[in-house]
Write a protein that holds these residues in place. Structure first.
Motif, PDB file in Angstrom:
ATOM      1  N   ALA A  46      -9.960  -0.283   9.240  1.00  0.00           N
ATOM      2  CA  ALA A  46      -8.852  -0.724   8.399  1.00  0.00           C
ATOM      3  C   ALA A  46      -9.315  -1.713   7.346  1.00  0.00           C
ATOM      4  O   ALA A  46      -8.896  -1.648   6.180  1.00  0.00           O
ATOM      5  CB  ALA A  46      -7.754  -1.343   9.259  1.00  0.00           C
ATOM      6  N   LEU A  53      -6.356   2.453   1.320  1.00  0.00           N
ATOM      7  CA  LEU A  53      -5.096   2.527   2.049  1.00  0.00           C
ATOM      8  C   LEU A  53      -3.908   2.039   1.237  1.00  0.00           C
ATOM      9  O   LEU A  53      -2.783   2.497   1.438  1.00  0.00           O
ATOM     10  CB  LEU A  53      -5.194   1.697   3.337  1.00  0.00           C
ATOM     11  CG  LEU A  53      -5.792   2.372   4.564  1.00  0.00           C
ATOM     12  CD1 LEU A  53      -6.044   1.338   5.659  1.00  0.00           C
ATOM     13  CD2 LEU A  53      -4.867   3.455   5.073  1.00  0.00           C
ATOM     14  N   ILE A  57       0.037   3.144   1.498  1.00  0.00           N
ATOM     15  CA  ILE A  57       1.048   2.235   2.033  1.00  0.00           C
ATOM     16  C   ILE A  57       2.167   2.027   1.024  1.00  0.00           C
ATOM     17  O   ILE A  57       3.359   2.064   1.373  1.00  0.00           O
ATOM     18  CB  ILE A  57       0.403   0.884   2.415  1.00  0.00           C
ATOM     19  CG1 ILE A  57      -0.619   1.080   3.545  1.00  0.00           C
ATOM     20  CG2 ILE A  57       1.471  -0.114   2.834  1.00  0.00           C
ATOM     21  CD1 ILE A  57      -1.393  -0.178   3.885  1.00  0.00           C
ATOM     22  N   ILE A 203       1.161   7.422   4.027  1.00  0.00           N
ATOM     23  CA  ILE A 203       0.529   7.297   5.342  1.00  0.00           C
ATOM     24  C   ILE A 203       0.499   8.645   6.052  1.00  0.00           C
ATOM     25  O   ILE A 203      -0.437   8.952   6.796  1.00  0.00           O
ATOM     26  CB  ILE A 203       1.280   6.257   6.187  1.00  0.00           C
ATOM     27  CG1 ILE A 203       1.248   4.893   5.499  1.00  0.00           C
ATOM     28  CG2 ILE A 203       0.657   6.141   7.567  1.00  0.00           C
ATOM     29  CD1 ILE A 203      -0.146   4.371   5.258  1.00  0.00           C
ATOM     30  N   ILE A 225      -0.199   0.942  11.101  1.00  0.00           N
ATOM     31  CA  ILE A 225       0.499   0.637   9.850  1.00  0.00           C
ATOM     32  C   ILE A 225       1.959   1.046   9.943  1.00  0.00           C
ATOM     33  O   ILE A 225       2.864   0.316   9.506  1.00  0.00           O
ATOM     34  CB  ILE A 225      -0.190   1.337   8.659  1.00  0.00           C
ATOM     35  CG1 ILE A 225      -1.558   0.710   8.402  1.00  0.00           C
ATOM     36  CG2 ILE A 225       0.670   1.244   7.404  1.00  0.00           C
ATOM     37  CD1 ILE A 225      -2.357   1.425   7.337  1.00  0.00           C
TER      38      ILE A 225
END
Length: 253
Positions: A46, A53, A57, A203, A225
């Motif tokens: 992560a 990411l 997100i 995601i 997440i």
């Protein structure tokens, strides 16, 4: 605030304990990372992939918020309509319950066939997920108003609309917020499912790509997440509820 902190450390402590047990168990059992990665490996993945990411997100957040607002608005309007029109409620309410027996994952391909791969089918998925808890909670709140209070409003000469706006809606507000909190967590799930329909970011897309390449650590990153976003949305609705209820209490006093 202090009470929340005192209550919050206990579940946090349990979560940390579970993560420690998970970490130790993976190391002692020598489980391969593609089968079950350790929490430390998930955290490293992560941290190293945070730049990639962020667009996913952000896309999921915007989709969740948009669908949540539309779905909850539809839910409240449906609940108000069914409450004010009892004849319509008897005819429509069973159909609402029946609509929830159709799994969204089964309905999603049909939405793609009917509306294409754009934004509309994704919003419809989230709306279907979010509106029902709000509608049911609001209707339960309307029905829970004490009969003597309604009788008092009638004796005071209030119309049906005045009774609704001055008594039934304020009384049902706590129930409405209960439905909103459920829908807030469901909205993230609905957004992830809708992203499986062919989105470019989100995601759900990140999870699908990670699963197809056997990157189990990235799958767990996506799961955490999703959990974090659900808790965040739940917390925002809870904060709004506390502020609004306190404001109403101060105004009444």
């Amino acid at each position: 605030m202090g009470a929340l902190v005192k209550k919050g450390w206990r579940p946090l402590g349990v979560l940390l304990l579970l993560l420690c047990i998970w970490e130790v168990s993976v190391k002692l059992a020598n489980i391969p990372g593609w089968l079950l990665p350790a929490p430390s490996s998930i955290a490293k993945e992560a941290a190293s992939g945070i730049a990639g990411l962020l667009p996913h997100i952000q896309s999921t957040i915007w989709l969740s918020v948009g669908g949540f607002i539309i779905g909850c608005t539809v839910g409240v309007l449906v609940a108000v309509m069914l409450h004010l029109l009892p004849g319509v409620q008897e005819s429509v309410y069973p159909l609402l319950i029946l609509s929830q027996n159709v799994p969204i994952i089964v309905l999603a391909p049909l939405l793609v066939i009917w509306f294409g791969f754009g934004l509309l089918p994704k919003i419809i998925v989230i709306t279907l997920v979010c509106f029902f808890p709000v509608a049911v909670a609001a209707m339960d709140g309307f029905r829970s108003v004490p009969a003597e209070m309604k009788h008092y409003m009638v004796m005071a000469g209030a119309s049906k609309i005045q009774t609704f706006t001055k008594l039934e809606w304020p009384y049902a507000l706590s129930s409405v917020f209960s439905g909103l909190k459920i829908s807030a967590t469901y909205s993230v799930m609905g957004a992830v499912i809708s992203e499986w329909l062919g989105a470019k970011h989100g995601i759900g897309v990140y999870m699908t790509l990670a699963s197809s390449s056997f990157r189990t650590d990235r799958v767990f990153v996506a799961i955490f997440i999703i959990m974090a976003l659900s808790l965040l949305f739940f917390g925002v609705i809870t904060l709004a509820e506390n502020r609004l209820i306190k404001w109403r209490r101060r105004k009444v006093m």
